[in-house]
Design a protein around this motif. Sequence first.
Motif, PDB file in Angstrom:
ATOM      1  N   ASP A 142       0.831  -1.207   0.000  1.00  0.00           N
ATOM      2  CA  ASP A 142       0.000   0.000   0.000  1.00  0.00           C
ATOM      3  C   ASP A 142       0.863   1.255   0.000  1.00  0.00           C
ATOM      4  OD1 ASP A 142      -2.668   1.292   0.313  1.00  0.00           O
ATOM      5  OD2 ASP A 142      -1.821   1.921   2.227  1.00  0.00           O
ATOM      6  N   ALA A 143       1.910   1.263   0.825  1.00  0.00           N
ATOM      7  CA  ALA A 143       2.793   2.429   0.885  1.00  0.00           C
ATOM      8  C   ALA A 143       3.499   2.652  -0.451  1.00  0.00           C
ATOM      9  CB  ALA A 143       3.815   2.244   2.003  1.00  0.00           C
ATOM     10  N   ALA A 144       3.963   1.564  -1.083  1.00  0.00           N
ATOM     11  CA  ALA A 144       4.661   1.696  -2.367  1.00  0.00           C
ATOM     12  C   ALA A 144       3.724   2.258  -3.434  1.00  0.00           C
ATOM     13  CB  ALA A 144       5.204   0.339  -2.801  1.00  0.00           C
ATOM     14  N   ALA A 145       2.474   1.791  -3.460  1.00  0.00           N
ATOM     15  CA  ALA A 145       1.518   2.290  -4.454  1.00  0.00           C
ATOM     16  C   ALA A 145       1.175   3.751  -4.216  1.00  0.00           C
ATOM     17  CB  ALA A 145       0.253   1.429  -4.421  1.00  0.00           C
ATOM     18  N   ARG A 146       0.959   4.112  -2.961  1.00  0.00           N
ATOM     19  CA  ARG A 146       0.610   5.504  -2.648  1.00  0.00           C
ATOM     20  C   ARG A 146       1.749   6.457  -2.991  1.00  0.00           C
ATOM     21  NH1 ARG A 146      -3.911   6.208   0.589  1.00  0.00           N
ATOM     22  NH2 ARG A 146      -4.836   4.268   1.398  1.00  0.00           N
ATOM     23  N   GLU A 147       2.982   5.989  -2.835  1.00  0.00           N
ATOM     24  CA  GLU A 147       4.146   6.831  -3.116  1.00  0.00           C
ATOM     25  C   GLU A 147       4.474   6.849  -4.610  1.00  0.00           C
ATOM     26  OE1 GLU A 147       7.397   9.244  -1.404  1.00  0.00           O
ATOM     27  OE2 GLU A 147       5.381   8.612  -0.765  1.00  0.00           O
ATOM     28  N   GLY A 148       3.825   5.989  -5.383  1.00  0.00           N
ATOM     29  CA  GLY A 148       4.108   5.920  -6.814  1.00  0.00           C
ATOM     30  C   GLY A 148       5.425   5.256  -7.129  1.00  0.00           C
ATOM     31  N   LEU A 149       5.868   4.341  -6.269  1.00  0.00           N
ATOM     32  CA  LEU A 149       7.138   3.643  -6.492  1.00  0.00           C
ATOM     33  C   LEU A 149       6.947   2.521  -7.502  1.00  0.00           C
ATOM     34  CD1 LEU A 149       8.309   3.243  -2.774  1.00  0.00           C
ATOM     35  CD2 LEU A 149       9.030   5.007  -4.402  1.00  0.00           C
ATOM     36  N   ARG A 150       7.956   2.315  -8.348  1.00  0.00           N
ATOM     37  CA  ARG A 150       7.944   1.133  -9.208  1.00  0.00           C
ATOM     38  C   ARG A 150       8.192  -0.072  -8.313  1.00  0.00           C
ATOM     39  NH1 ARG A 150      11.613   0.952 -14.541  1.00  0.00           N
ATOM     40  NH2 ARG A 150      10.188   2.662 -15.018  1.00  0.00           N
ATOM     41  N   HIS A 151       7.216  -0.982  -8.278  1.00  0.00           N
ATOM     42  CA  HIS A 151       7.357  -2.087  -7.331  1.00  0.00           C
ATOM     43  C   HIS A 151       6.783  -3.375  -7.892  1.00  0.00           C
ATOM     44  CE1 HIS A 151       3.292  -0.607  -6.427  1.00  0.00           C
ATOM     45  NE2 HIS A 151       3.039  -1.732  -5.799  1.00  0.00           N
ATOM     46  N   VAL A 152       7.303  -4.487  -7.338  1.00  0.00           N
ATOM     47  CA  VAL A 152       6.968  -5.847  -7.778  1.00  0.00           C
ATOM     48  C   VAL A 152       6.490  -6.639  -6.570  1.00  0.00           C
ATOM     49  CG1 VAL A 152       7.947  -8.005  -8.680  1.00  0.00           C
ATOM     50  CG2 VAL A 152       8.625  -5.800  -9.677  1.00  0.00           C
ATOM     51  N   VAL A 153       5.458  -7.438  -6.779  1.00  0.00           N
ATOM     52  CA  VAL A 153       4.983  -8.367  -5.759  1.00  0.00           C
ATOM     53  C   VAL A 153       5.728  -9.690  -5.933  1.00  0.00           C
ATOM     54  CG1 VAL A 153       2.992  -9.613  -4.846  1.00  0.00           C
ATOM     55  CG2 VAL A 153       2.697  -7.304  -5.773  1.00  0.00           C
ATOM     56  N   LEU A 154       6.370 -10.158  -4.868  1.00  0.00           N
ATOM     57  CA  LEU A 154       7.100 -11.432  -4.919  1.00  0.00           C
ATOM     58  C   LEU A 154       6.240 -12.517  -4.292  1.00  0.00           C
ATOM     59  CD1 LEU A 154       9.650 -13.054  -5.543  1.00  0.00           C
ATOM     60  CD2 LEU A 154      10.509 -12.418  -3.278  1.00  0.00           C
ATOM     61  N   VAL A 155       5.884 -13.525  -5.098  1.00  0.00           N
ATOM     62  CA  VAL A 155       5.056 -14.645  -4.646  1.00  0.00           C
ATOM     63  C   VAL A 155       5.947 -15.871  -4.550  1.00  0.00           C
ATOM     64  CG1 VAL A 155       3.004 -16.037  -5.102  1.00  0.00           C
ATOM     65  CG2 VAL A 155       3.073 -13.630  -5.831  1.00  0.00           C
ATOM     66  N   SER A 156       6.060 -16.434  -3.358  1.00  0.00           N
ATOM     67  CA  SER A 156       6.961 -17.561  -3.138  1.00  0.00           C
ATOM     68  C   SER A 156       6.212 -18.882  -3.058  1.00  0.00           C
ATOM     69  CB  SER A 156       7.772 -17.354  -1.858  1.00  0.00           C
ATOM     70  OG  SER A 156       6.911 -17.128  -0.754  1.00  0.00           O
ATOM     71  N   SER A 157       5.012 -18.937  -3.626  1.00  0.00           N
ATOM     72  CA  SER A 157       4.208 -20.156  -3.627  1.00  0.00           C
ATOM     73  C   SER A 157       3.341 -20.150  -4.876  1.00  0.00           C
ATOM     74  CB  SER A 157       3.355 -20.225  -2.357  1.00  0.00           C
ATOM     75  OG  SER A 157       2.699 -21.476  -2.264  1.00  0.00           O
ATOM     76  N   PHE A 158       2.307 -20.991  -4.895  1.00  0.00           N
ATOM     77  CA  PHE A 158       1.353 -20.987  -5.998  1.00  0.00           C
ATOM     78  C   PHE A 158       0.562 -19.683  -6.013  1.00  0.00           C
ATOM     79  CE2 PHE A 158       0.737 -25.904  -5.814  1.00  0.00           C
ATOM     80  CZ  PHE A 158       1.871 -26.088  -6.587  1.00  0.00           C
ATOM     81  N   TYR A 159       0.323 -19.158  -7.196  1.00  0.00           N
ATOM     82  CA  TYR A 159      -0.555 -17.997  -7.302  1.00  0.00           C
ATOM     83  C   TYR A 159      -1.973 -18.380  -6.876  1.00  0.00           C
ATOM     84  CZ  TYR A 159      -2.714 -13.763  -9.150  1.00  0.00           C
ATOM     85  OH  TYR A 159      -3.400 -12.583  -9.278  1.00  0.00           O
ATOM     86  N   LEU A 212      -4.168  -4.441  -4.102  1.00  0.00           N
ATOM     87  CA  LEU A 212      -2.749  -4.121  -3.908  1.00  0.00           C
ATOM     88  C   LEU A 212      -1.873  -4.882  -4.896  1.00  0.00           C
ATOM     89  CD1 LEU A 212      -2.682  -4.129  -0.007  1.00  0.00           C
ATOM     90  CD2 LEU A 212      -2.597  -2.137  -1.511  1.00  0.00           C
ATOM     91  N   TRP A 213      -2.190  -6.150  -5.149  1.00  0.00           N
ATOM     92  CA  TRP A 213      -1.390  -6.925  -6.095  1.00  0.00           C
ATOM     93  C   TRP A 213      -1.529  -6.352  -7.506  1.00  0.00           C
ATOM     94  CZ3 TRP A 213      -4.094 -11.719  -3.685  1.00  0.00           C
ATOM     95  CH2 TRP A 213      -3.519 -11.989  -2.429  1.00  0.00           C
ATOM     96  N   ARG A 214      -2.751  -5.928  -7.860  1.00  0.00           N
ATOM     97  CA  ARG A 214      -2.969  -5.401  -9.209  1.00  0.00           C
ATOM     98  C   ARG A 214      -2.336  -4.028  -9.412  1.00  0.00           C
ATOM     99  NH1 ARG A 214      -9.303  -7.188 -10.299  1.00  0.00           N
ATOM    100  NH2 ARG A 214      -8.825  -9.332 -10.963  1.00  0.00           N
ATOM    101  N   GLN A 215      -2.117  -3.266  -8.341  1.00  0.00           N
ATOM    102  CA  GLN A 215      -1.499  -1.949  -8.466  1.00  0.00           C
ATOM    103  C   GLN A 215      -0.003  -2.037  -8.739  1.00  0.00           C
ATOM    104  OE1 GLN A 215      -2.657  -0.093  -4.772  1.00  0.00           O
ATOM    105  NE2 GLN A 215      -4.413   0.937  -5.705  1.00  0.00           N
ATOM    106  N   ALA A 216       0.590  -3.186  -8.494  1.00  0.00           N
ATOM    107  CA  ALA A 216       2.034  -3.335  -8.699  1.00  0.00           C
ATOM    108  C   ALA A 216       2.358  -3.364 -10.188  1.00  0.00           C
ATOM    109  CB  ALA A 216       2.526  -4.617  -8.030  1.00  0.00           C
ATOM    110  N   ASP A 217       3.611  -3.059 -10.515  1.00  0.00           N
ATOM    111  CA  ASP A 217       4.056  -3.109 -11.907  1.00  0.00           C
ATOM    112  C   ASP A 217       4.185  -4.539 -12.412  1.00  0.00           C
ATOM    113  OD1 ASP A 217       4.993  -0.145 -12.647  1.00  0.00           O
ATOM    114  OD2 ASP A 217       5.470  -0.548 -10.544  1.00  0.00           O
ATOM    115  N   LEU A 218       4.387  -5.491 -11.487  1.00  0.00           N
ATOM    116  CA  LEU A 218       4.566  -6.888 -11.866  1.00  0.00           C
ATOM    117  C   LEU A 218       4.275  -7.760 -10.660  1.00  0.00           C
ATOM    118  CD1 LEU A 218       5.704  -8.809 -14.149  1.00  0.00           C
ATOM    119  CD2 LEU A 218       7.931  -8.585 -13.018  1.00  0.00           C
TER     120      LEU A 218
END
Length: 367
Positions: free
Chosen positions: A111-128, A154-160
């Motif tokens: 949430d903080a990364a999206a609000r700040e407009g940071l380029r960010h990636v969600v890291l998933v370490s298991s099955f989607y 939140l996941w959809r707001q990420a760049d990847l």
Amino acid sequence: MPDILIVTFDAGGNVPLTLRLGRELRRRGNRVRVLDHEAQRTSVDEAGLEFRVYRHSPAWTPHEGHGTWDLVTTMLAVMTNPGIGRDLLDAVREDPADLVLVDCMLFNALDAAAREGLRHVVLVSSFYACLDGMVRRGPFGIAARLGGLGPRRLWRQADLVLVCSDRGLDPAGGRTTQDRVVWTGAVHDARRQAVGRTPPRVLVSLSTGGFPGQRRVLQNVLDAAEGMDVEFVVTTGPAVDPVGLRAPANTTVHQYIPHNDVMPTCSAVIGHGGHGTTFRALAHGLPMLILPMSALTDQPMIGRTVAAAGAGKVLRKTAHPSRIRAALDELLAAESYRTAAAALGDRLRATDGASAAVDELLALIDR
């Protein structure tokens, strides 16, 4: 030189995955910082990465024994308390990053990364499928939504969204078509098919975290092992003290030994269904007996998926030693389990998940 900030916490199998990606990023000439709890400082330092400590996060002690309610409330505090988001913003304002890589369960940081407009990636370490199903619809996701931190948003707001797992095994792999969700393949360090011994050797590992009933399950496995013509190597992890466990003569019990020192000579693995241990075993071509420790995690889904692929069996964690023994006898005797696990191992070893993940991250920076 690109600068990457990794924001994470110790949830078990996500730790070696995160450090492996960090090392690969650094090997390619990137600067890598890791924002985490103080307990992870040594691991991050040993990986050759720069450590930054949370200053405002709630306390997190994953290797202590937790009751179910205590585990849920403590994890929710870490995931949703705004302190970690505040620490993330402090870190990038003091020392800007080209890309922020955030663990999928840290809703506060996302949430903080999206609000700040940071380029960010969600890291998933298991099955989607675990993320978008069990997590989102379970107590963690419901509580996060009630606090204004809806996981899917939140996941959809990420760049990847970077899924470090095998798309062919992931139940969501054939039905998710979002452009920003990418599977890299499982991240593991197996190099070849395991070659078993005579008598067979079996590795037993039931998570590094402290789940309710874990010690009882370990003792049930040890009781099942007694008298079998099998060598058992048992690792208890930091949450369970081996002292006091009754171990028969054909077992050795350790709090920790590297699994890669053991798996290449095993014939099977008894595990809890954690993604890291499961995919390391499968990458070695080893069939598995899975006893999920918690219904609130990805473990039951991973267990069912391995069983459906013909590479293992699943029992409840309350299974009697006689049922554990019978299931293991079948796993070791039936050629079908070895054949299915070997085929999965060939496929998993054909992809370098860490390298593929870093390719995606660096391509995103270049764009």
